[in-house]
Write a protein that holds these residues in place. Structure first.
Motif, PDB file in Angstrom:
ATOM      1  N   ALA A   1       0.842  -1.429   0.176  1.00 21.30           N
ATOM      2  CA  ALA A   1       0.053  -0.159   0.034  1.00 21.30           C
ATOM      3  C   ALA A   1       0.787   1.510   0.081  1.00 21.30           C
ATOM      4  N   ASP A   2       2.283   0.868   0.591  1.00 25.02           N
ATOM      5  CA  ASP A   2       2.612   1.897   0.382  1.00 25.02           C
ATOM      6  C   ASP A   2       3.670   2.282  -0.570  1.00 25.02           C
ATOM      7  N   ILE A   3       4.156   2.015  -1.457  1.00 19.58           N
ATOM      8  CA  ILE A   3       4.769   1.741  -2.933  1.00 19.58           C
ATOM      9  C   ILE A   3       3.170   2.548  -3.131  1.00 19.58           C
ATOM     10  N   ALA A   4       2.639   2.095  -3.599  1.00 19.35           N
ATOM     11  CA  ALA A   4       1.792   2.427  -4.069  1.00 19.35           C
ATOM     12  C   ALA A   4       0.659   3.611  -4.290  1.00 19.35           C
ATOM     13  N   LEU A   5       0.912   4.013  -3.028  1.00 22.74           N
ATOM     14  CA  LEU A   5       0.569   6.185  -2.892  1.00 22.74           C
ATOM     15  C   LEU A   5       0.966   6.940  -4.050  1.00 22.74           C
ATOM     16  N   GLU A   6       0.352   7.564  -3.611  1.00 21.70           N
ATOM     17  CA  GLU A   6       0.524   9.207  -4.409  1.00 21.70           C
ATOM     18  C   GLU A   6       2.079   9.793  -4.235  1.00 21.70           C
ATOM     19  N   VAL A   7       3.006  10.297  -4.752  1.00 25.46           N
ATOM     20  CA  VAL A   7       3.913  10.672  -4.839  1.00 25.46           C
ATOM     21  C   VAL A   7       3.347  11.880  -3.296  1.00 25.46           C
ATOM     22  N   ASP A   8       3.504  12.597  -2.427  1.00 28.60           N
ATOM     23  CA  ASP A   8       2.966  14.303  -2.337  1.00 28.60           C
ATOM     24  C   ASP A   8       3.476  14.945  -2.813  1.00 28.60           C
ATOM     25  N   ASP A   9       3.137  16.119  -1.926  1.00 31.36           N
ATOM     26  CA  ASP A   9       4.174  17.001  -2.723  1.00 31.36           C
ATOM     27  C   ASP A   9       5.217  17.186  -1.839  1.00 31.36           C
ATOM     28  N   ARG A  10       5.360  17.316  -0.722  1.00 27.04           N
ATOM     29  CA  ARG A  10       6.964  17.149  -0.326  1.00 27.04           C
ATOM     30  C   ARG A  10       7.510  16.835  -0.643  1.00 27.04           C
ATOM     31  N   ALA A  11       7.817  15.028  -1.088  1.00 23.85           N
ATOM     32  CA  ALA A  11       7.995  14.506  -1.528  1.00 23.85           C
ATOM     33  C   ALA A  11       8.814  14.514  -3.165  1.00 23.85           C
ATOM     34  N   LYS A  12       7.242  15.764  -4.054  1.00 23.17           N
ATOM     35  CA  LYS A  12       7.786  16.100  -5.579  1.00 23.17           C
ATOM     36  C   LYS A  12       8.995  17.375  -5.229  1.00 23.17           C
ATOM     37  N   ASP A  13       9.086  17.704  -4.372  1.00 17.73           N
ATOM     38  CA  ASP A  13       9.624  18.779  -4.216  1.00 17.73           C
ATOM     39  C   ASP A  13      11.153  18.361  -3.756  1.00 17.73           C
ATOM     40  N   ILE A  14      11.440  16.936  -3.426  1.00 20.76           N
ATOM     41  CA  ILE A  14      12.672  16.006  -3.042  1.00 20.76           C
ATOM     42  C   ILE A  14      13.165  16.453  -4.155  1.00 20.76           C
ATOM     43  N   ILE A  15      11.822  14.984  -5.131  1.00 18.47           N
ATOM     44  CA  ILE A  15      12.985  14.358  -6.156  1.00 18.47           C
ATOM     45  C   ILE A  15      12.405  15.095  -7.421  1.00 18.47           C
ATOM     46  N   PHE A  16      12.178  15.764  -7.775  1.00 20.15           N
ATOM     47  CA  PHE A  16      12.050  16.326  -9.433  1.00 20.15           C
ATOM     48  C   PHE A  16      12.288  17.923  -8.587  1.00 20.15           C
ATOM     49  N   ASP A  17      12.722  18.092  -9.969  1.00 19.75           N
ATOM     50  CA  ASP A  17      13.213  19.465  -9.511  1.00 19.75           C
ATOM     51  C   ASP A  17      12.371  20.304 -10.650  1.00 19.75           C
ATOM     52  N   GLU A  18      12.487  22.347 -11.168  1.00 20.06           N
ATOM     53  CA  GLU A  18      11.100  22.836 -11.906  1.00 20.06           C
ATOM     54  C   GLU A  18      11.069  22.205 -13.029  1.00 20.06           C
ATOM     55  N   GLU A  19      11.993  22.161 -13.831  1.00 20.84           N
ATOM     56  CA  GLU A  19      12.032  21.396 -15.228  1.00 20.84           C
ATOM     57  C   GLU A  19      11.368  20.561 -15.195  1.00 20.84           C
ATOM     58  N   ASP A  20      10.914  19.185 -14.263  1.00 22.59           N
ATOM     59  CA  ASP A  20      11.163  18.203 -14.621  1.00 22.59           C
ATOM     60  C   ASP A  20       9.277  17.846 -13.682  1.00 22.59           C
ATOM     61  N   VAL A  21       8.924  18.966 -13.762  1.00 23.61           N
ATOM     62  CA  VAL A  21       7.326  19.054 -13.983  1.00 23.61           C
ATOM     63  C   VAL A  21       5.939  17.942 -14.047  1.00 23.61           C
ATOM     64  N   VAL A  22       6.341  18.180 -15.677  1.00 24.33           N
ATOM     65  CA  VAL A  22       5.556  17.624 -16.543  1.00 24.33           C
ATOM     66  C   VAL A  22       5.664  15.937 -15.863  1.00 24.33           C
ATOM     67  N   TYR A  23       6.662  15.777 -14.784  1.00 18.26           N
ATOM     68  CA  TYR A  23       6.786  13.785 -14.739  1.00 18.26           C
ATOM     69  C   TYR A  23       5.639  14.490 -13.102  1.00 18.26           C
ATOM     70  N   VAL A  24       4.988  14.967 -12.706  1.00 19.27           N
ATOM     71  CA  VAL A  24       4.492  15.130 -11.170  1.00 19.27           C
ATOM     72  C   VAL A  24       2.856  15.114 -11.603  1.00 19.27           C
ATOM     73  N   ALA A  25       2.286  15.988 -12.963  1.00 16.79           N
ATOM     74  CA  ALA A  25       1.434  16.059 -12.882  1.00 16.79           C
ATOM     75  C   ALA A  25       0.908  13.956 -13.114  1.00 16.79           C
ATOM     76  N   GLU A  26      -0.662  14.158 -14.032  1.00 12.04           N
ATOM     77  CA  GLU A  26      -0.775  13.183 -13.887  1.00 12.04           C
ATOM     78  C   GLU A  26      -0.524  12.330 -15.459  1.00 12.04           C
ATOM     79  N   ASP A  27      -0.501  10.957 -15.521  1.00 13.82           N
ATOM     80  CA  ASP A  27       0.518  10.698 -16.486  1.00 13.82           C
ATOM     81  C   ASP A  27       0.063  10.215 -17.712  1.00 13.82           C
ATOM     82  N   GLY A  28      -1.486  11.066 -17.859  1.00 11.31           N
ATOM     83  CA  GLY A  28      -1.884  11.074 -19.027  1.00 11.31           C
ATOM     84  C   GLY A  28      -3.753  10.136 -19.304  1.00 11.31           C
TER      85      GLY A  28
END
Length: 349
Positions: free
Chosen positions: A43-70
């Motif tokens: 259940a934990d690894i299937a969770l959506e990446v939260d905002d705090r984790a997004k700020d750590i994992i992704f740079d601003e130019e990688d915001v496309v990967y943070v949005a929904e996958d289409g």
């Protein structure tokens, strides 16, 4: 292609991998609690990446990967962890060893699939025994997680399905990295869920990539196998929206009969399927669309058998009255709107 990991993101995901490792060790040390621990980990690894984790994992130019996958599913932790274990393969070795020791436990193959599905195809394995074992676990885990989406009516694992479809089944060099039996099992699995994940636009090219089956002379070609697997995976979404995708496929009479029987089982209330009213109507629509010959006799026979069960009469009459009232109401509203548009339409000289 996923964005490259920054040192900060790699350190964060390394800490997450360490927590996964510790939970697997706890599950191994406590057999009585292993199922609950593995379920929590899944259940934990299937969770959506939260905002705090997004700020750590992704740079601003990688915001496309943070949005929904289409495909209607948000970016989840298993997505980033799968990329991490490809970028730093050695970080997942101990986790794989622990999962292997827990093979017999529920959710073990699910966790392996979510964490290492990309590593299976993007990192080289030289040991044939390892490939055979991991291939089987990969397909079994994928089957389990796709069923989870069916049961919960979500598409949380759509990115996993899209990867298997676009980056594995349609790319022979990657497909050959798993055992021949796993290749066939993977295609059967993708056939069952192709319409559920709204990827029917790839159907034609998908059928062309089907591997050879030893008993193909008995069960038919790729289209027969596809429809046969789909018949065992019929759901409301498939019956309601995806019947046109099946139309025109050249299949054997036996396959066509199996599909027709499967759909017909969903047209009657009660056992063995106990379909809802919406599902019954969707099944009738799919039957009438795919098999127009004999449409009216089917409905007459169905009506006759419904008359043999008087306890269904009140609900049937009530639904019929409601349908008539809605049809009349929609007709009146349509007439009023069309009349209003004609009256308010500017006149041209």
């Amino acid at each position: 292609m996923s964005p490259p990991l920054t040192p900060r993101a790699a350190a964060y995901l390394g800490a997450v991998a360490l927590q996964i490792q510790k939970k697997l060790q706890r599950a191994l040390a406590s057999p009585s609690q292993s199922r609950n621990l593995l379920q929590e980990l899944f259940a934990d690894i299937a969770l959506e990446v939260d905002d705090r984790a997004k700020d750590i994992i992704f740079d601003e130019e990688d915001v496309v990967y943070v949005a929904e996958d289409g495909y209607g599913c948000a970016y989840c932790f298993y997505d980033v962890l799968a990329d991490y274990f490809v970028c730093i393969p050695q970080s997942g070795d101990l986790i794989i060893d622990l999962i292997v020791q827990l093979w017999s436990q529920s959710f073990a193959s699910n966790i392996f699939c979510l964490l290492f599905y990309k590593r299976m195809f993007e990192v080289r394995f030289d040991n044939l025994d390892v490939i055979l074992r991991y291939s089987s676990a990969l397909v079994q885990g994928a089957k389990n997680v796709f069923w989870t989406d069916i049961q919960t009516n979500t598409r949380r694992f759509s990115s996993l399905f899209i990867y298997f479809l676009d980056d594995v089944s349609l790319r022979s060099e990657r497909l050959k990295k798993i055992s021949p039996q796993a290749q066939r099992d993977l295609f059967l699995l993708l056939s069952r869920f192709l319409f559920f994940y709204d990827t029917d636009d790839r159907l034609e090219i998908f059928l062309k990539q089907f591997p050879d089956f030893p008993n193909a002379f008995l069960i038919g070609g790729a289209a027969d196998i596809f429809v046969g697997e789909l018949a065992g995976q019929v759901c409301d979404k498939i019956m309601r929206y995806q019947a046109p995708g099946i139309e025109g496929l050249e299949i054997r009479v036996a396959t066509s009969t199996r599909l027709k029987t499967c759909l017909y089982n969903f047209t009657s209330p009660g056992g063995p399927m106990y379909p809802t009213r919406d599902v019954r109507h969707a099944a009738w629509d799919a039957l009438d669309f795919l098999f127009p010959v004999g449409r009216y006799p089917r409905h007459v026979i169905s009506l006759f058998f419904r008359l043999l069960y008087p306890w269904y009469w009140p609900s049937s009459c009530w639904n019929f009255v409601c349908s008539c009232v809605r049809a009349i109401l929609y007709s009146v509203l349509l007439f009023l709107f069309s009349t209003w548009e004609r009256l308010t339409e500017p006149k041209t000289s």
